[in-house]
Scaffold this motif. Structure first.
Motif, PDB file in Angstrom:
ATOM      1  N   TYR A  13       0.855  -1.194   0.000  1.00 12.06           N
ATOM      2  CA  TYR A  13       0.000   0.000   0.000  1.00 12.06           C
ATOM      3  C   TYR A  13       0.886   1.238   0.000  1.00 12.06           C
ATOM      4  O   TYR A  13       1.960   1.229   0.578  1.00 12.06           O
ATOM      5  CB  TYR A  13      -0.887   0.025   1.239  1.00 12.06           C
ATOM      6  CG  TYR A  13      -1.981  -1.028   1.245  1.00 12.06           C
ATOM      7  CD1 TYR A  13      -3.011  -0.985   0.306  1.00 12.06           C
ATOM      8  CD2 TYR A  13      -1.979  -2.043   2.187  1.00 12.06           C
ATOM      9  CE1 TYR A  13      -4.028  -1.941   0.318  1.00 12.06           C
ATOM     10  CE2 TYR A  13      -2.995  -2.998   2.211  1.00 12.06           C
ATOM     11  CZ  TYR A  13      -4.011  -2.943   1.269  1.00 12.06           C
ATOM     12  OH  TYR A  13      -5.004  -3.883   1.290  1.00 12.06           O
ATOM     13  N   LYS A  14       0.437   2.303  -0.653  1.00  9.83           N
ATOM     14  CA  LYS A  14       1.156   3.586  -0.708  1.00  9.83           C
ATOM     15  C   LYS A  14       2.592   3.396  -1.213  1.00  9.83           C
ATOM     16  O   LYS A  14       3.548   3.920  -0.617  1.00  9.83           O
ATOM     17  CB  LYS A  14       1.195   4.246   0.679  1.00  9.83           C
ATOM     18  CG  LYS A  14      -0.180   4.595   1.264  1.00  9.83           C
ATOM     19  CD  LYS A  14       0.000   5.313   2.594  1.00  9.83           C
ATOM     20  CE  LYS A  14      -1.323   5.484   3.323  1.00  9.83           C
ATOM     21  NZ  LYS A  14      -2.140   6.543   2.720  1.00  9.83           N
ATOM     22  N   VAL A  21       3.476   0.560   3.028  1.00  6.47           N
ATOM     23  CA  VAL A  21       3.373  -0.676   3.816  1.00  6.47           C
ATOM     24  C   VAL A  21       3.410  -1.870   2.872  1.00  6.47           C
ATOM     25  O   VAL A  21       2.507  -2.025   2.051  1.00  6.47           O
ATOM     26  CB  VAL A  21       2.025  -0.807   4.577  1.00  6.47           C
ATOM     27  CG1 VAL A  21       2.228  -1.465   5.922  1.00  6.47           C
ATOM     28  CG2 VAL A  21       1.264   0.498   4.665  1.00  6.47           C
ATOM     29  N   VAL A  23       2.466  -5.265   2.833  1.00  2.00           N
ATOM     30  CA  VAL A  23       1.651  -6.128   3.694  1.00  2.00           C
ATOM     31  C   VAL A  23       1.915  -7.599   3.384  1.00  2.00           C
ATOM     32  O   VAL A  23       2.054  -8.414   4.292  1.00  2.00           O
ATOM     33  CB  VAL A  23       0.156  -5.799   3.519  1.00  2.00           C
ATOM     34  CG1 VAL A  23      -0.692  -6.696   4.404  1.00  2.00           C
ATOM     35  CG2 VAL A  23      -0.107  -4.335   3.854  1.00  2.00           C
ATOM     36  N   PRO A  42      -2.375 -11.317  14.183  1.00  6.21           N
ATOM     37  CA  PRO A  42      -2.699 -10.097  14.918  1.00  6.21           C
ATOM     38  C   PRO A  42      -3.307  -9.052  13.987  1.00  6.21           C
ATOM     39  O   PRO A  42      -3.071  -9.087  12.775  1.00  6.21           O
ATOM     40  CB  PRO A  42      -1.352  -9.633  15.476  1.00  6.21           C
ATOM     41  CG  PRO A  42      -0.311 -10.381  14.734  1.00  6.21           C
ATOM     42  CD  PRO A  42      -0.937 -11.613  14.188  1.00  6.21           C
ATOM     43  N   SER A  43      -4.048  -8.141  14.551  1.00  8.36           N
ATOM     44  CA  SER A  43      -4.640  -7.052  13.802  1.00  8.36           C
ATOM     45  C   SER A  43      -3.534  -6.287  13.070  1.00  8.36           C
ATOM     46  O   SER A  43      -2.464  -6.064  13.633  1.00  8.36           O
ATOM     47  CB  SER A  43      -5.365  -6.148  14.788  1.00  8.36           C
ATOM     48  OG  SER A  43      -6.180  -5.272  14.100  1.00  8.36           O
ATOM     49  N   GLY A  44      -3.779  -5.959  11.810  1.00  5.96           N
ATOM     50  CA  GLY A  44      -2.803  -5.211  11.036  1.00  5.96           C
ATOM     51  C   GLY A  44      -1.812  -6.077  10.285  1.00  5.96           C
ATOM     52  O   GLY A  44      -0.993  -5.573   9.510  1.00  5.96           O
ATOM     53  N   ALA A  45      -1.869  -7.399  10.488  1.00  8.55           N
ATOM     54  CA  ALA A  45      -0.900  -8.303   9.847  1.00  8.55           C
ATOM     55  C   ALA A  45      -1.215  -8.512   8.364  1.00  8.55           C
ATOM     56  O   ALA A  45      -0.347  -8.966   7.601  1.00  8.55           O
ATOM     57  CB  ALA A  45      -0.872  -9.647  10.567  1.00  8.55           C
ATOM     58  N   GLY A  46      -2.450  -8.212   7.945  1.00  7.36           N
ATOM     59  CA  GLY A  46      -2.767  -8.356   6.519  1.00  7.36           C
ATOM     60  C   GLY A  46      -3.842  -9.379   6.206  1.00  7.36           C
ATOM     61  O   GLY A  46      -4.019  -9.779   5.060  1.00  7.36           O
ATOM     62  N   LYS A  47      -4.571  -9.792   7.238  1.00  7.80           N
ATOM     63  CA  LYS A  47      -5.634 -10.783   7.091  1.00  7.80           C
ATOM     64  C   LYS A  47      -6.693 -10.340   6.074  1.00  7.80           C
ATOM     65  O   LYS A  47      -7.042 -11.092   5.172  1.00  7.80           O
ATOM     66  CB  LYS A  47      -6.311 -10.925   8.452  1.00  7.80           C
ATOM     67  CG  LYS A  47      -6.571 -12.290   8.919  1.00  7.80           C
ATOM     68  CD  LYS A  47      -6.805 -12.312  10.450  1.00  7.80           C
ATOM     69  CE  LYS A  47      -7.293 -11.031  11.105  1.00  7.80           C
ATOM     70  NZ  LYS A  47      -8.706 -10.811  11.249  1.00  7.80           N
ATOM     71  N   SER A  48      -7.218  -9.139   6.246  1.00 11.62           N
ATOM     72  CA  SER A  48      -8.268  -8.648   5.342  1.00 11.62           C
ATOM     73  C   SER A  48      -7.734  -8.521   3.927  1.00 11.62           C
ATOM     74  O   SER A  48      -8.417  -8.868   2.964  1.00 11.62           O
ATOM     75  CB  SER A  48      -8.795  -7.289   5.783  1.00 11.62           C
ATOM     76  OG  SER A  48      -9.217  -7.355   7.103  1.00 11.62           O
ATOM     77  N   THR A  49      -6.507  -8.030   3.816  1.00 11.14           N
ATOM     78  CA  THR A  49      -5.899  -7.883   2.495  1.00 11.14           C
ATOM     79  C   THR A  49      -5.820  -9.250   1.808  1.00 11.14           C
ATOM     80  O   THR A  49      -6.194  -9.396   0.643  1.00 11.14           O
ATOM     81  CB  THR A  49      -4.483  -7.276   2.640  1.00 11.14           C
ATOM     82  OG1 THR A  49      -4.600  -6.003   3.274  1.00 11.14           O
ATOM     83  CG2 THR A  49      -3.794  -7.126   1.292  1.00 11.14           C
TER      84      THR A  49
END
Ligand code: ADP
Ligand code: ADP
Length: 223
Positions: A13-14, A21, A23, A42-49
């Motif tokens: 990203y960016k 980042v 990811v 953990p949150s922010g690790a890239g699960k949703s991505t």
């Protein structure tokens, strides 16, 4: 056979901007048909991505996504939409059921959109809702159902078109522990009877422990 393959998936990203980042840095995953895999990170690790890329909602910067052995990475948006509709099922933490429609209608509608006859769609919806223990709730609207029941309808809907791969993001995340266990057990039973592959993101170690395998994201890689 292989239901879902993620090959060397990279996502930044960016890129080139401050706050860039990276990811995903070459994530690899193979889901065999019938296999249920927990994604715990953990949150922010890239699960949703990762789930968005596997669900063809987002494209990776590098790497391939194969569904049922077919590389769909470079396909047109239109073709990807067809694959998403025919081969993928989605379950989210919040169910996104259509509030104006009954439980059975919520499971029938995606089938009608897919060209299935009303009769067949109703039969399949009854069967799926029956499997989820909702035989007595078919004509209730979502607002008249408990949270666990709503989530079970959402699972039946996700399976309505007989997907190869189920992608779930915290499917029981907003339920109390006892309800969560029951909904998860019903989900697993349906997965087992249909032989589809499932990738289920969860923060719940008990649920993860009941799946065939647990993967996590570490430094942009699936391990
Ligand atoms: P998770 O689902 O594991 O919490 P995400 O995939 O949502 O993780 O996000 C992974 C990382 O990428 C986070 O640092 C997040 O801030 C960042 N990120 C996600 N989406 C975007 C975006 N559209 N633009 C910039 N950064 C993003
Ligand atoms: P959020 O703010 O959590 O992204 P949304 O209501 O926009 O809430 O979406 C809920 C979930 O549905 C998200 O995981 C999103 O990626 C997914 N989603 C959005 N559009 C689609 C679509 N066309 N097909 C499948 N999933 C989708």
């Amino acid at each position: 056979s292989k239901a879902l393959e993620l090959r060397g998936i990279e996502k930044v990203y960016k890129r080139g901007e401050p706050g860039e980042v990276a990811v995903l840095r070459g994530a690899e995953l193979v889901l065999e048909a019938g296999e249920v895999v927990a994604l715990v990170a953990p949150s922010g690790a890239g699960k949703s991505t990762l789930l968005h890329i596997a669900g063809l909602l987002d494209t990776p910067d590098a790497g391939q996504v194969l569904i049922g052995g077919q590389d769909v990475t470079g396909e047109s948006d239109r073709r990807r939409t067809v694959v998403r509709r025919d081969d993928l099922g989605f379950v989210y933490q919040f169910h996104h059921l259509l509030p104006e429609f009954t439980a059975i209608e919520n499971v029938v509608l995606p089938q009608l959109a897919n060209g299935v006859s009303a009769k067949e769609a109703n039969q399949r919806a009854e069967e799926l809702l029956g499997h989820m223990g909702l035989g007595g709730r078919m004509t209730h609207r979502p607002a008249a159902l408990s949270g666990g029941e709503q989530q079970r309808v959402a699972i039946a809907r996700a399976l309505a078109n007989g997907p190869r791969v189920l992608l779930a993001d915290e499917p029981t995340g907003n339920l109390d522990p006892a309800t969560s266990d029951r909904v998860f057990a019903a989900l697993m039973e349906l997965v087992r009877t249909t032989g589809l592959a499932a990738l289920i993101a969860t923060h719940n170690p008990d649920l993860a422990g009941k799946m065939d395998r647990v993967v996590t994201l570490r430094d942009g890689l699936l391990v």
